[in-house]
Structure formats: C-alpha cells, structure tokens
Scaffold this motif. Structure first.
Motif, PDB file in Angstrom:
ATOM      1  N   ILE A  90       0.866  -1.182   0.000  1.00  0.00           N
ATOM      2  CA  ILE A  90       0.000   0.000   0.000  1.00  0.00           C
ATOM      3  C   ILE A  90       0.901   1.231   0.000  1.00  0.00           C
ATOM      4  O   ILE A  90       1.596   1.498   0.979  1.00  0.00           O
ATOM      5  N   GLN A  91       0.864   2.001  -1.082  1.00  0.00           N
ATOM      6  CA  GLN A  91       1.782   3.139  -1.176  1.00  0.00           C
ATOM      7  C   GLN A  91       1.361   4.285  -0.255  1.00  0.00           C
ATOM      8  O   GLN A  91       0.175   4.525  -0.028  1.00  0.00           O
ATOM      9  N   GLY A  92       2.357   4.943   0.301  1.00  0.00           N
ATOM     10  CA  GLY A  92       2.105   6.172   1.057  1.00  0.00           C
ATOM     11  C   GLY A  92       1.519   5.982   2.445  1.00  0.00           C
ATOM     12  O   GLY A  92       1.221   6.965   3.119  1.00  0.00           O
ATOM     13  N   VAL A  93       1.328   4.732   2.873  1.00  0.00           N
ATOM     14  CA  VAL A  93       0.747   4.504   4.200  1.00  0.00           C
ATOM     15  C   VAL A  93       1.771   3.752   5.050  1.00  0.00           C
ATOM     16  O   VAL A  93       2.187   2.658   4.681  1.00  0.00           O
ATOM     17  N   TYR A 137       6.560   2.473   4.258  1.00  0.00           N
ATOM     18  CA  TYR A 137       5.242   2.249   3.666  1.00  0.00           C
ATOM     19  C   TYR A 137       4.921   0.765   3.689  1.00  0.00           C
ATOM     20  O   TYR A 137       5.780  -0.072   3.456  1.00  0.00           O
TER      21      TYR A 137
ATOM     22  N   MET B 436      -7.793   5.580   3.315  1.00  0.00           N
ATOM     23  CA  MET B 436      -6.387   5.321   3.575  1.00  0.00           C
ATOM     24  C   MET B 436      -5.606   5.200   2.268  1.00  0.00           C
ATOM     25  O   MET B 436      -4.501   5.731   2.136  1.00  0.00           O
ATOM     26  N   ILE B 437      -6.193   4.556   1.291  1.00  0.00           N
ATOM     27  CA  ILE B 437      -5.505   4.385   0.012  1.00  0.00           C
ATOM     28  C   ILE B 437      -5.317   5.738  -0.674  1.00  0.00           C
ATOM     29  O   ILE B 437      -4.247   6.046  -1.197  1.00  0.00           O
ATOM     30  N   THR B 439      -5.356   8.771   0.788  1.00  0.00           N
ATOM     31  CA  THR B 439      -4.410   9.557   1.578  1.00  0.00           C
ATOM     32  C   THR B 439      -2.980   9.113   1.285  1.00  0.00           C
ATOM     33  O   THR B 439      -2.082   9.936   1.134  1.00  0.00           O
ATOM     34  N   GLY B 440      -2.781   7.819   1.176  1.00  0.00           N
ATOM     35  CA  GLY B 440      -1.458   7.285   0.870  1.00  0.00           C
ATOM     36  C   GLY B 440      -0.999   7.706  -0.526  1.00  0.00           C
ATOM     37  O   GLY B 440       0.161   8.042  -0.732  1.00  0.00           O
ATOM     38  N   PHE B 441      -1.933   7.716  -1.446  1.00  0.00           N
ATOM     39  CA  PHE B 441      -1.639   8.126  -2.821  1.00  0.00           C
ATOM     40  C   PHE B 441      -1.106   9.561  -2.856  1.00  0.00           C
ATOM     41  O   PHE B 441      -0.232   9.909  -3.638  1.00  0.00           O
TER      42      PHE B 441
END
Ligand SMILES: Nc1ncnc2c1ncn2[C@@H]1O[C@H](COP(=O)(O)OP(=O)(O)OP(=O)(O)O)[C@@H](O)[C@H]1O
Ligand SMILES: [Mg+2]
Lengths: 245, 470
Positions: A90-93, A137, B436-437, B439-441
């Motif tokens: 999961i990118q960015g988390v 991440y 969450m996805i 925000t992560g993007f």
C-alpha cells in the motif's frame, strides 16, 4: 471456534473448493498441507471474506455465528486474522499508521500515536524489528521475509482469536523462521486457535499442531496428527493420492 | 453504506463556505470597462506618481478585450464577465487582528490564520475580497531587509525593485486571463529576500473570497536575491454561492543565482469559483525553484506552474496534486523550459477523480538545441474512484538536444480489489480503507508540506472522500 461445513467455492465459475469440512476448537493448532494449486490460499481468502470468491454451497461458523455472508472488516472485528501468503503493498501509508488504524477499528478505541507506540514496543522487540521498519510504507519494497515478519507483527499487536497463517514460513531464512515462529508461539495460547498452511515440516518443529490435514483438489482428503507431515515429507503427495483413491 | 449520506457541500459550507455581511468602503460598479480601471487606480492612488501602472492596466484591458477565449482546457463558456464585481474593499490594511472589523477578524479566526501565525509563520498576510486586510512580518526579518508587503505598498515604497521585475515573467499579453489580472489586479504579495538571507519559517498569504459575484485578482511577485532562501505558502477558501465567482491571479518568481524558492499552494475554493491562474518562475544559475501545488476546490482550475531555467545548473521541482469531485474539472500540470545547460527538472503529478469529476494533466517540456546535459523526469499518476470519473494526460515534449536525459512515466489506475481486501481484512471499513488508500496516494504531497498543513490537507481529502462508498 471455527467450523467449515461442506464448503464449495468458485472463481469465475471455475470450482476450486469442492466440499471442505473442518472444525477447529479453541486453543487448537491445525496444520493444512497440500500440493500447489490445491486450494489452500483460496480457503484462507474465503474464510476472511474475499469478495472475489463465490461460495456456491456450504457455510462457515465462527464462535457459533454464521459468518458466510459478512464483510471482511466485520470478521476482523470478531477476532479473525489472515496472514497473507503475498501481503499487498500500500503506497504512502506507513505500517505504523495503518496498524494503529486497524487496532483502533478492531477494538473500537481511539488511542493516540503515543499510546500506540507503547503497545508496539514489546511486539517489535519480539519480532526483532526497528522503528525504521514500522515507519516504512506498508509492505512497499519489503523483502519476502520482511513482509512475513510484518504480518506476524500485526498478528501479535491485534491479538486475534483465530489466525490463518498462509505459508508464513515460506521465504524465511533459518534465523527469521525461528523469530517468526517464536512470535507466533507467544501469541498462541489456550484461548485462541491457529490454522497453519505450510508446505514444509520445518516450521512444525517450532509450532506443534494437534492435527495435520491434507488438501488435494479442493478437498481435505486426509487428517491425522503430526506424523502425517513426516510421512508426506518422505513420500510426497503421490503416495497419498494412491492411498486415498 | 447508507449511514453516511453527508453532503460534501454542506460540509464545506459549515467549515469554510459561510459568509459575513459587511459594508464595503469602496467598490466598482458591476462589469468591466476603462472606467472600472480608472476607478481602481484612483482608489489606489495610482494616478499621481505611478501613472505607468494605470497605463499598464488600460493596455492590459485592451488586450483582454481583444483576446479570444482559450478553446482548450476547461469549459469557460459560462463565465459572464459583465456580471462580476472587479473590486471591493472593506477596510484599510492593519497589522493587528484586533483592529479589524469584528466580522473580518472572526472570519480569519475561524480559518485558523492567527493561530498558524503564532505557531509556524515568519510573516502573514490575509486578503478579504480585493484587498489585503492584515499584514505582518517578524521584526527580525524586517531588520535583515526582508520585504513582505502587498503590491500597492511595494510599488510605493520600493518602486525601483518593483518596476524592474513586475510583469517581466508573465507579460500582460501572455494569455487572456493574465491580461485580465494585469488590468484589475489588487492585493497579493510583493516579496524581496536580500542576498544570502535565509527565511527559516514560511511566509504565508491567505486569500478569502467573501462576497457574491466577485472576482479576486491578486498578484504576487517574489524576488529572491542571490543565495537567499524562502518558503511561501498560500491558502484560500471562499463562501459558497449559487452564482459563480472568478479568481484569476498571476504569480511571478525571480530566483536569482543560488537562491532557493519554494512556493506551496493549498487551493480549496468553493465549488462556484473559476480558478484561472498563471504561475511562472525564472531560475538563474544554480537556483532552485519548487512549486508544491494542491488543487482540491473550485469548479474549474486551469493552472500550470512553470519554471524557465535561464541559468546553468538551475533546478525545477514541480509537485502538483489534484482532487476532482462532482462537477469539478482540475486542469493542471507543469511547464519546464530548459534554456541553459546542466539544468534539471522533475515533475510529479497525482490526481484523483470521483463522482464524475475530471482531472487533466497538461505538461510542457522544452529543451532547445543549445542546452546540453539536461535532465528531466516526469511522472503522472491518476486514480479513478468510479466508472463515471475521467482523467486525461497531455504531455507536450519538445526536445531539440539529443543528449538530454528524459524519463516519462504515466499511470492510470483504479483502486485495487486486493489493496481494499488487505485493509478490510484488518478491520478497516470500506470507507476507511478507501480513505487510507487515497491519503497514501497523496502522501508524496503531504510529506512535503509543514505538518500543520499536512493535517489540514488530509482533512480536506477526507472531506472530499465522504460518500465515496457506493
Ligand atoms: N483469481 C483467480 N483466477 C483464476 N484462478 C484462480 C484464481 N485464484 C486461484 N485460482 C486457481 O485456484 C486454484 C487454487 O489456488 P490456491 O492459490 O488456492 O492454491 P494453493 O493451494 O494456495 O497453492 P500454493 O501452494 O501454490 O500456494 C489454482 O488452480 C489457481 O490457479
Ligand atoms: Mg497458496
């Protein structure tokens, strides 16, 4: 604790599971073995409620409750956990933020990052991971072994009632296998259960199952105790296929 | 999930979209003519010592009137230039929040500006419709010679610097909306950072549109002298109305040799605002210019922050993120013009579209024959949250020099079933998992901005995500 009754599952109209029956009681560890493509991961996804798989027949009960139709997140909140064979990136988390959100959602809490850091401390030590690791991440660029360690870290923090571990031992070097197994054992107690999917006997040295089941072509064809794993390792699945014919 | 039918607009309205009723002290009649321009010049005292500005405005107006509407980009056909009030002033500028009319003070209180000023800013200005109403810079920076004022004051107090650079990066004839801004500009910032001065905390300008039918046309000019460093942040919101408002700004940056300018924007206009902005920087030898640009609000945004690298070794870094919800079109992008050798640019664009929203990436990369050893990398990622949303990519590359190293990557994706399942299997509801996805993007953006703004940004994204679960 978990009961699977006559479960039939298809993907894109192709039948994969063809009548699985399995009962796991509280405090028990069950190992599930079987050749590639026999349907072990499919079973683990279906137990966790993956929308891609279609249950055409049969039911799943968790602590007496029929969960065949409910959402994955509700299953997690009931105390079910799947340790993925191939954890998703999961990118960015960050792993930390993700796990905090997960913890709060499952336990219906709103604990802060600071409090959560405290909760994490012991578990991180248990699995030998550093601060840097949990700030990365989620699964992104993790090595195979790191991914598995991350999964068990999550299991240790979330403390589920039943853990389905899909080939958690695959891809681990000897030291990692020890650490990860030790982690699993620390979480395991008489109140929770484990379904351990594996190809190899080596993890059973650390984690002792009460039962070993063998799945072939979408069905559990044989169940026994630990000795079954020895037999398999020695003779392969072909001997078994002969035997159950 | 049927328990979350919260309306985004209601939510925006509550948090940002309210308005206050207050009488203006000056305003022009509705519509635009030479009279309007002369009226603005009169209010601003431009008819005496700085007559050239009035002439510049009139020249720009003429160009605006003659110039055709752009036929590319978004749909501009519903803008009625005769229905806009081009100038509205409520109060003379203050350097103390308590001296402002209570309703204006409360507006900025509610938006958290004085709070941010206390905690993390080196200088703060706040614009209310057409004029800056509050302005203050820390004394120590003033003593070092840092200038941070509005353009009127810049013109009056520092006419030499002002005249030397004003309109040199974005000429009035650049495009129709640059001409409009040049004609009626009011408010914004004039910034000069002296040689080798590093402004450690950001300078911030906040732009608020409060009135109905209004146009806001601020103008920002930043000159970073040799070896200096500055981070400028702008934020904006607007009251919600059923009629359209227009925001058309010009930003010019002059980054002199070895300077470093970062310009961060958190654009959060209400969905009745047309946001048509020209932002451009010139970077001299070894200067670094960074545009960090987020567009969440507005009905249509057309904005392509640009860097013209005129000196050897100059660097441009442009990060542009956009979120387009229902009835929104974010037509954004970046332009990098490598006029010198050994220049480097990096463009990262990320967009999310939802509920039929549309995002467009429009990029331009130019490397003339004379520029050797240029490096440029462009990356655009678009995420579509449903079947009815859209995204387009238009990269225009003109590479005349063969030894340039150019990389370009573009992806368009939907949220993966496996990602969603992984998160949901860990107890996150579908809504939480989507949030969450997304925000992560956008994390590449959030981690580039100060923590306070990152929190605000993530909150805005979450607000936009409400109702994402079908
Ligand atoms: N998404 C899918 N589309 C098509 N076929 C699938 C899909 N997922 C699983 N299958 C098929 O279902 C069968 C069972 O796969 P599964 O992953 O459950 O096996 P497994 O027992 O976990 O194997 P391994 O030991 O290799 O992990 C295989 O034939 C596989 O190709
Ligand atoms: Mg498998």
């Amino acid at each position: 604790m978990l009961e699977i009754k006559n479960l039939y599952v298809s993907i894109n109209d192709k039948p994969i599971l063809k009548g699985v029956n399995l009962k796991i009681e509280k405090g028990e560890i069950h190992a599930l073995m079987g050749p590639n493509g026999s349907g072990k991961s499919t079973l683990s996804f279906v137990l966790m409620g993956h929308p891609k798989y279609k249950i055409t027949k049969g039911e799943i009960f968790f602590e007496g409750k029929n969960i065949t139709e409910i959402n994955p997140d509700e299953r997690a909140r009931l105390g079910m956990f799947l340790c993925f064979q191939y954890p998703t990136e999961i990118q960015g988390v960050s792993l930390f933020n993700f796990l905090k959100t997960s913890y709060n959602s499952i336990n219906n809490e709103k604990i802060s990052s600071m409090e959560f850091r405290e909760i994490m401390k012991d578990k991180m030590k248990l699995l030998g991971v550093e601060q840097k690791f949990i700030e990365r991440y989620l699964n992104e660029g993790f090595s195979g072994g790191e991914k598995k360690r991350g999964e068990i870290l999550q299991m240790a923090v979330l403390n589920p009632k039943i853990s389905i571990l899909d080939e958690t031992d695959s891809g681990l070097d000897i030291d990692s296998l020890k650490i990860v197994s030790n982690g699993i054992n620390k979480v395991s107690n008489s109140e929770n259960s484990i379904l351990l999917i594996t190809h190899y006997k080596r993890i059973l040295k650390y984690i002792k199952p009460k039962f070993v089941h063998v799945m072939i072509d979408g069905k559990i064809v044989l169940s026994g105790d630990e000795k079954l794993a020895d037999e398999l390792e020695e003779n392969g699945y072909n001997f078994l296929k002969e035997k159950v014919k | 999930m049927n328990n979350c039918t919260v309306n985004i607009n209601n939510n925006y309205e509550e948090k940002y979209g309210w308005n206050v009723k207050i009488d203006s002290i000056n305003e022009t009649n509705i519509g635009l003519s030479e009279n309007t321009i002369n009226e603005i010049s009169k209010i601003k005292n431009e008819n005496k010592e700085n007559k050239w500005i009035n002439e510049f405005r009139l020249k720009s107006l003429k160009h605006f009137q003659e110039r055709k509407m752009p036929t590319w980009g978004g749909n501009l056909s519903n803008i009625n230039f005769n229905n806009i009030i081009y100038y509205k002033k409520f109060v003379d500028k203050k350097d103390n929040w308590n001296k402002l009319p209570i309703k204006i003070k409360e507006t900025f209180d509610k938006l958290g500006i004085p709070e941010a000023e206390k905690n993390i800013l080196a200088g703060t200005s706040a614009q209310f419709d057409s004029e800056i109403v509050y302005h203050k810079i820390r004394e120590d920076l003033k003593k070092q010679g840092v200038i941070f004022v509005d353009p009127d004051e810049g013109l009056q107090k520092y006419p030499h610097i002002f005249k030397k650079y004003f309109g040199t990066v974005v000429p009035y004839s650049d495009n129709k909306f640059a001409a409009l801004n040049s004609a009626v500009f009011s408010g914004g910032s004039f910034i000069y950072i002296p040689k080798n001065v590093e402004v450690k905390m950001p300078l911030q300008a906040y732009f608020r549109i409060n009135s109905e039918n209004i146009g806001q046309f601020e103008r920002t000019l930043i000159i970073a002298d040799e070896g200096s460093k500055v981070h400028y942040i702008e934020g904006c919101t607007a009251s919600v109305y059923s009629k359209d408002s227009l925001h058309s700004a010009i930003v010019e940056i002059i980054a002199l040799p070895n300077s470093h300018v970062r310009y961060t924007t958190l654009q959060n206009w209400s969905k009745n605002v047309y946001n048509l902005v020209t932002k451009r920087a010139v970077a001299y030898e070894n200067a670094i210019v960074e545009w960090v640009d987020a567009n969440i609000g507005s009905s249509l945004t057309m904005k392509y922050p640009s860097v013209i690298m005129k000196g050897e070794g100059a660097k441009a870094d442009i990060l542009s993120v956009a979120f387009a919800g229902k009835n929104q079109h974010q037509d954004t992008g970046a332009k990098v013009i490598h006029l010198a050798s050994n220049t480097t640019s990096k463009i990262t664009a990320k967009s999310v579209s939802k509920d039929g929203g549309k995002t467009t990436y429009r990029g331009k990369l130019y490397v003339p024959k004379k520029s050797d050893n240029v490096k440029s990398s462009v990356r655009c990622d678009a995420l579509l949250l449903d079947e009815i949303s859209k995204t387009d990519t238009y990269p225009y590359n003109n590479i005349e020099n063969n030894n340039a190293v150019i990389t370009h990557e573009a992806t368009v994706g939907k949220i993966g079933e496996e990602e969603l399942f992984y998160l949901r299997s860990r107890g996150l509801t579908e809504e939480m998992a989507l949030n969450m996805i997304v925000t992560g993007f956008f994390d590449v953006f959030a981690k580039e901005i100060p923590l306070e703004y990152a929190i605000e940004f993530n909150r805005l994204i979450q607000l936009e995500m409400i109702g994402a679960v079908g």
